[in-house]
Design a protein around this motif. Structure first.
Motif, mmCIF file in Angstrom:
data_model
loop_
_atom_site.group_PDB
_atom_site.id
_atom_site.type_symbol
_atom_site.label_atom_id
_atom_site.label_comp_id
_atom_site.label_asym_id
_atom_site.label_seq_id
_atom_site.Cartn_x
_atom_site.Cartn_y
_atom_site.Cartn_z
ATOM 1 N N TYR A 202 33.147 -2.409 9.403
ATOM 2 C CA TYR A 202 31.953 -2.516 8.567
ATOM 3 C C TYR A 202 32.218 -3.356 7.322
ATOM 4 C CZ TYR A 202 29.345 0.963 11.260
ATOM 5 O OH TYR A 202 28.671 1.616 12.255
ATOM 6 N N GLN A 203 33.413 -3.221 6.758
ATOM 7 C CA GLN A 203 33.703 -3.923 5.502
ATOM 8 C C GLN A 203 33.889 -5.419 5.697
ATOM 9 O OE1 GLN A 203 33.598 -2.634 2.446
ATOM 10 N NE2 GLN A 203 32.935 -0.729 3.393
ATOM 11 N N ILE A 204 34.420 -5.845 6.843
ATOM 12 C CA ILE A 204 34.675 -7.278 7.042
ATOM 13 C C ILE A 204 33.501 -7.980 7.699
ATOM 14 C CG2 ILE A 204 37.148 -6.850 7.187
ATOM 15 C CD1 ILE A 204 37.043 -7.245 10.152
ATOM 16 N N ALA B 139 42.359 2.301 5.576
ATOM 17 C CA ALA B 139 41.238 1.383 5.307
ATOM 18 C C ALA B 139 41.019 1.149 3.819
ATOM 19 C CB ALA B 139 39.956 1.938 5.934
ATOM 20 N N ALA B 140 41.825 1.750 2.947
ATOM 21 C CA ALA B 140 41.598 1.661 1.504
ATOM 22 C C ALA B 140 41.574 0.220 0.981
ATOM 23 C CB ALA B 140 42.652 2.477 0.758
ATOM 24 N N ILE C 19 38.302 -4.072 -1.474
ATOM 25 C CA ILE C 19 37.891 -5.475 -1.437
ATOM 26 C C ILE C 19 36.420 -5.595 -1.050
ATOM 27 C CG2 ILE C 19 38.268 -7.687 -0.279
ATOM 28 C CD1 ILE C 19 41.212 -6.908 -0.013
ATOM 29 N N GLY C 20 35.975 -4.775 -0.119
ATOM 30 C CA GLY C 20 34.570 -4.800 0.275
ATOM 31 C C GLY C 20 33.645 -4.390 -0.852
ATOM 32 N N LEU C 21 34.079 -3.418 -1.654
ATOM 33 C CA LEU C 21 33.266 -2.996 -2.791
ATOM 34 C C LEU C 21 33.143 -4.122 -3.816
ATOM 35 C CD1 LEU C 21 31.755 -0.719 -4.260
ATOM 36 C CD2 LEU C 21 33.950 -0.009 -5.249
ATOM 37 N N LEU D 249 38.877 -11.285 8.713
ATOM 38 C CA LEU D 249 39.812 -11.479 9.822
ATOM 39 C C LEU D 249 41.189 -11.918 9.324
ATOM 40 C CD1 LEU D 249 37.508 -13.206 12.479
ATOM 41 C CD2 LEU D 249 38.340 -10.843 12.466
ATOM 42 N N ILE D 250 41.207 -12.745 8.282
ATOM 43 C CA ILE D 250 42.495 -13.155 7.708
ATOM 44 C C ILE D 250 43.227 -11.955 7.113
ATOM 45 C CG2 ILE D 250 43.572 -14.533 5.890
ATOM 46 C CD1 ILE D 250 41.371 -16.617 6.314
ATOM 47 N N LEU D 251 42.491 -11.123 6.369
ATOM 48 C CA LEU D 251 43.114 -9.925 5.780
ATOM 49 C C LEU D 251 43.571 -8.957 6.871
ATOM 50 C CD1 LEU D 251 40.688 -9.235 2.788
ATOM 51 C CD2 LEU D 251 42.993 -10.186 2.700
ATOM 52 N N LEU D 252 42.771 -8.820 7.935
ATOM 53 C CA LEU D 252 43.153 -7.926 9.030
ATOM 54 C C LEU D 252 44.421 -8.412 9.715
ATOM 55 C CD1 LEU D 252 42.463 -5.445 10.728
ATOM 56 C CD2 LEU D 252 41.040 -6.918 12.165
#
Length: 258
Positions: A102-104, A191-192, A197-199, A230-233
């Motif tokens: 959801y965040q990415i 997932a923190a 980052i999503g926030l 995707l890069i962060l993942l």
């Protein structure tokens, strides 16, 4: 001779029922696509290993059929509990994948995927496929087997109902509560980084949308959000799997001691 044979068959049956009940809920074997013969074969193989180790803790065969049925039902409950606890602890990875997806930007609560379903996300589905692979390719598979062996010492098979003993029932409830709390805690910790980052990302998009209301910020930022996500993942995938493996090993080892 007949009584000895009956006692051996009864003890083997009791161990088989508890083990087969746990195997039904283990990761990889709880899927509907797994043939029943595979589950039965694994249960029989584990029973042949575990039965000699716990043979001294098994009672003689009861003379009343009602006691036999009661013991079988108890073994089913205990086995299902062990299998469910193992699956619950290992499900932390797909739960974290749900939040990460959801965040990415790979999933949206407003635009659910018609292929994966409204309750599934892409990252969570991939992590869910990885769990059985990591479970069987590492030492994690040893812990449920040790838990089954230890369960015959912690909750021995007796003629009288074990669940009439409040201490045994309280032990099972305590382990279940710890497993569920562990599931939510570790999945949130994994997932923190994406949650933080999503926030920040959503706050920045809100400021941009406030400054330029006529700009369709959602459609402009969505591709960039997916790319950065995707890069962060890819960067965090190694640490995510490492943290999950260490935490799951610790928790599985912890509840074996109960």
């Amino acid at each position: 001779m007949d009584s000895a044979l009956a006692g051996f068959v009864f003890g083997f049956l009791i161990v088989f029922v508890r083990i087969s009940s746990a195997v039904m809920l283990l990761p990889g074997f709880s899927e509907a696509s797994v043939p029943p013969m595979v589950r039965i074969g694994l249960s029989l193989a584990l029973t042949c290993i575990v039965a000699p180790l716990v043979g001294t803790d098994l009672p003689p065969m009861p003379t009343e059929p009602a006691y036999v049925i009661l013991l079988i039902l108890e073994q089913i409950v205990i086995g299902l509990t062990i299998g469910w606890l193992t699956t619950t602890i290992l499900t932390t990875l797909p739960m974290a994948g749900q939040a990460i997806s959801y965040q990415i930007g790979l999933s949206s609560v407003l635009l659910p995927s018609t292929e994966l379903g409204s309750n599934s996300t892409l990252v969570s589905s991939v992590f869910n496929l990885m769990v059985p692979v990591l479970f069987f390719s590492s030492a994690l598979i040893i812990f449920p087997i040790l838990a089954l062996v230890n369960s015959f010492h912690q909750i021995p098979v007796n003629i009288t109902s074990q669940f009439s003993n409040t201490s045994d029932l309280g032990l099972i409830i305590k382990v279940i509560i710890k497993a569920v709390s562990f599931e939510f805690l570790i999945s949130t910790q994994i997932a923190a980084p994406f949650l933080v980052i999503g926030l920040i990302w959503q706050a920045g998009l809100g400021l941009i949308a406030r400054a330029s209301p006529q700009l369709q910020i959602f459609f402009v930022a969505a591709p960039l959000q997916i790319l950065i996500g995707l890069i962060l993942l890819a960067l965090f995938l190694g640490p995510i799997l490492s943290i999950w493996h260490i935490a799951s090993s610790h928790m599985l080892r912890h509840y074996i001691e109960y």
